[in-house]
Write a protein that holds these residues in place. Structure first.
Motif, mmCIF file in Angstrom:
data_model
loop_
_atom_site.group_PDB
_atom_site.id
_atom_site.type_symbol
_atom_site.label_atom_id
_atom_site.label_comp_id
_atom_site.label_asym_id
_atom_site.label_seq_id
_atom_site.Cartn_x
_atom_site.Cartn_y
_atom_site.Cartn_z
ATOM 1 N N ILE A 100 77.916 51.469 55.429
ATOM 2 C CA ILE A 100 77.655 52.827 54.934
ATOM 3 C C ILE A 100 78.677 53.125 53.852
ATOM 4 O O ILE A 100 79.879 53.192 54.119
ATOM 5 C CB ILE A 100 77.762 53.874 56.059
ATOM 6 C CG1 ILE A 100 76.800 53.554 57.204
ATOM 7 C CG2 ILE A 100 77.447 55.263 55.495
ATOM 8 C CD1 ILE A 100 76.912 54.518 58.374
ATOM 9 N N ASP A 101 78.207 53.293 52.632
ATOM 10 C CA ASP A 101 79.078 53.631 51.515
ATOM 11 C C ASP A 101 78.972 55.140 51.279
ATOM 12 O O ASP A 101 77.939 55.637 50.836
ATOM 13 C CB ASP A 101 78.635 52.869 50.267
ATOM 14 C CG ASP A 101 79.680 52.926 49.156
ATOM 15 O OD1 ASP A 101 80.710 53.609 49.344
ATOM 16 O OD2 ASP A 101 79.457 52.283 48.113
ATOM 17 N N GLY A 102 80.034 55.857 51.594
ATOM 18 C CA GLY A 102 80.013 57.306 51.479
ATOM 19 C C GLY A 102 79.811 57.965 52.823
ATOM 20 O O GLY A 102 79.040 58.914 52.958
ATOM 21 N N ASP A 103 80.516 57.486 53.817
ATOM 22 C CA ASP A 103 80.280 57.950 55.197
ATOM 23 C C ASP A 103 80.956 59.279 55.511
ATOM 24 O O ASP A 103 80.813 59.788 56.622
ATOM 25 C CB ASP A 103 80.752 56.899 56.199
ATOM 26 C CG ASP A 103 82.257 56.666 56.148
ATOM 27 O OD1 ASP A 103 82.746 56.324 55.062
ATOM 28 O OD2 ASP A 103 82.926 56.835 57.181
ATOM 29 N N THR A 121 75.384 63.615 54.903
ATOM 30 C CA THR A 121 74.384 62.624 55.307
ATOM 31 C C THR A 121 75.050 61.399 55.918
ATOM 32 O O THR A 121 74.614 60.890 56.960
ATOM 33 C CB THR A 121 73.526 62.205 54.101
ATOM 34 O OG1 THR A 121 72.814 63.347 53.612
ATOM 35 C CG2 THR A 121 72.519 61.135 54.491
ATOM 36 N N GLY A 122 76.111 60.903 55.284
ATOM 37 C CA GLY A 122 76.797 59.719 55.799
ATOM 38 C C GLY A 122 77.337 59.916 57.198
ATOM 39 O O GLY A 122 77.249 59.031 58.052
ATOM 40 N N HIS A 144 76.173 57.754 60.454
ATOM 41 C CA HIS A 144 77.184 57.079 61.267
ATOM 42 C C HIS A 144 77.062 57.504 62.732
ATOM 43 O O HIS A 144 77.126 56.671 63.652
ATOM 44 C CB HIS A 144 78.579 57.386 60.734
ATOM 45 C CG HIS A 144 79.650 56.508 61.292
ATOM 46 N ND1 HIS A 144 80.244 56.743 62.512
ATOM 47 C CD2 HIS A 144 80.228 55.376 60.799
ATOM 48 C CE1 HIS A 144 81.141 55.819 62.747
ATOM 49 N NE2 HIS A 144 81.160 54.971 61.720
ATOM 50 N N THR A 192 82.452 50.714 57.708
ATOM 51 C CA THR A 192 82.720 51.587 56.571
ATOM 52 C C THR A 192 84.098 51.216 56.034
ATOM 53 O O THR A 192 84.836 50.437 56.659
ATOM 54 C CB THR A 192 82.711 53.069 56.995
ATOM 55 O OG1 THR A 192 83.729 53.269 57.982
ATOM 56 C CG2 THR A 192 81.355 53.478 57.579
ATOM 57 N N ARG A 215 88.163 53.745 49.759
ATOM 58 C CA ARG A 215 86.847 54.296 49.402
ATOM 59 C C ARG A 215 86.635 54.411 47.899
ATOM 60 O O ARG A 215 85.500 54.346 47.431
ATOM 61 C CB ARG A 215 86.658 55.660 50.070
ATOM 62 C CG ARG A 215 86.400 55.565 51.556
ATOM 63 C CD ARG A 215 86.217 56.943 52.182
ATOM 64 N NE ARG A 215 86.374 56.837 53.629
ATOM 65 C CZ ARG A 215 87.034 57.697 54.381
ATOM 66 N NH1 ARG A 215 87.623 58.743 53.808
ATOM 67 N NH2 ARG A 215 87.129 57.527 55.674
ATOM 68 N N CYS A 248 75.332 56.709 50.548
ATOM 69 C CA CYS A 248 75.357 58.169 50.747
ATOM 70 C C CYS A 248 76.310 58.746 49.704
ATOM 71 O O CYS A 248 77.392 59.255 50.025
ATOM 72 C CB CYS A 248 75.807 58.515 52.158
ATOM 73 S SG CYS A 248 74.806 57.734 53.438
ATOM 74 N N ALA A 280 69.392 61.815 57.128
ATOM 75 C CA ALA A 280 69.926 60.755 57.977
ATOM 76 C C ALA A 280 68.871 60.161 58.899
ATOM 77 O O ALA A 280 68.808 58.941 59.098
ATOM 78 C CB ALA A 280 71.103 61.290 58.803
#
Length: 309
Positions: A8-11, A15-16, A20, A33, A39, A58, A295
């Motif tokens: 997950i990029d942008g957790d 939405t992230g 998660h 992550t 990040r 995300c 999500a």
């Protein structure tokens, strides 16, 4: 055989965080992550995205485009929750219930673009009726929708839940220039002949959406009634586990629509309100903007892609 790896990029966004939360207890996949210190490290993010089986983005639109350009490993599959690729060639639209065969397209895709929250409701209502010939393609469609403030992302959440929360507006209509980014997506996937009018708003509640489309019977094909529109929706979504059609008689007894009633789920309810005396009809959709509108949809698409193996 090892479990698939999901990055997950942008957790840390709304939405992230929800994705998660929905995935963290699962034992059929490996979820990872980046730590806070990495990040914004483009090299580390590129390394991570090329080391996973499926990446869920995300991110803001431009960052999502950059992340996709960083993919060098041909086996990496991507689900993009931003609006960057929703009408882009080579991307499959991640709305499984949109039409027959869509789940199979998503399952086989290398690149899936999650629908926008508002477009999920608008497309869910309009596309089946247009395809069935019940709603003309050139109908002058006007869409009104109210979302929880989480639809505005982290800044809106902070404004309503942070130190200055008492100053947050109870209700806010926005995009008054009628230039919101969602109408092209809605037009593209509904088959409308022209851009719909779209009037979005945020209410002082965290999540949930009510979206409505008002219709005039006199502008519909001869013989098309509220009952016919309901039957068209019921036929399209028969057997769809996450899209429910409110029975026509039940809908006529409704006195209000609660945007929060499906929060925490991946479900969407659609219905038709009818006033035959005045020749007016109201289509409605209710769902969680962070569930079926974000999500929940991403996880549904992920499961389809994982099922392909």
């Amino acid at each position: 055989m090892s479990s698939p790896t999901i990055f997950i990029d942008g957790d840390q966004g709304t939405t992230g965080l929800q994705i998660h939360e929905r995935l963290r207890q699962r034992t059929d996949l490996q979820l990872f992550t980046l730590p806070a210190a990495e990040r914004k490290d483009s090299g580390r993010r590129a390394e991570a995205i090329n080391a996973c089986d499926i990446a869920i983005l995300c991110l803001p639109d431009e960052a999502a485009r950059e992340a996709v350009l960083a993919v060098r490993n041909p086996s990496v599959r991507v689900i993009d929750a931003s609006s960057a690729h929703r009408t882009s060639p080579g991307w499959v639209y991640g709305f499984p219930e949109m039409c027959a065969g869509q789940p199979e397209l998503i399952a086989q895709a290398q690149r899936v673009s999650n629908p926008g929250c508002y477009p999920t409701g608008a497309i869910g209502l309009l596309r089946p009726l247009i395809e069935a010939g019940l709603l003309p393609r050139d109908y002058p469609v006007s869409i009104h929708a109210v979302s929880g403030y989480s639809g505005g992302g982290r800044p809106a959440v902070d404004a309503h839940e942070g130190a200055d929360a008492t100053r947050a507006l109870p209700f806010r209509i926005y995009s008054l220039a009628l230039d919101h980014k969602h109408p092209p997506e809605i037009r593209h996937y509904t088959g409308l002949a022209q851009r719909p009018v779209f009037v979005p708003a945020y209410g002082n509640f965290r999540q949930g959406i009510v979206l409505t489309v008002a219709l005039e019977t006199r502008l519909l094909p001869a013989g098309v009634s509220g009952e016919a529109l309901h039957a068209g929706l019921a036929s399209r979504y028969a057997g769809a586990p996450h899209v429910k059609i409110v029975p026509f008689a039940d809908a006529q007894r409704m006195t209000h629509l609660d945007p929060q009633m499906l929060n925490g789920s991946n479900d969407m309810e659609l219905g038709v309100l009818n006033n035959a005396e005045h020749g007016q009809i109201l289509l409605f959709a209710v769902f969680d903007n962070l569930g079926k509108g974000a999500a929940g949809a991403a996880v549904q698409n992920l499961d389809l892609m994982l099922a392909r193996g």
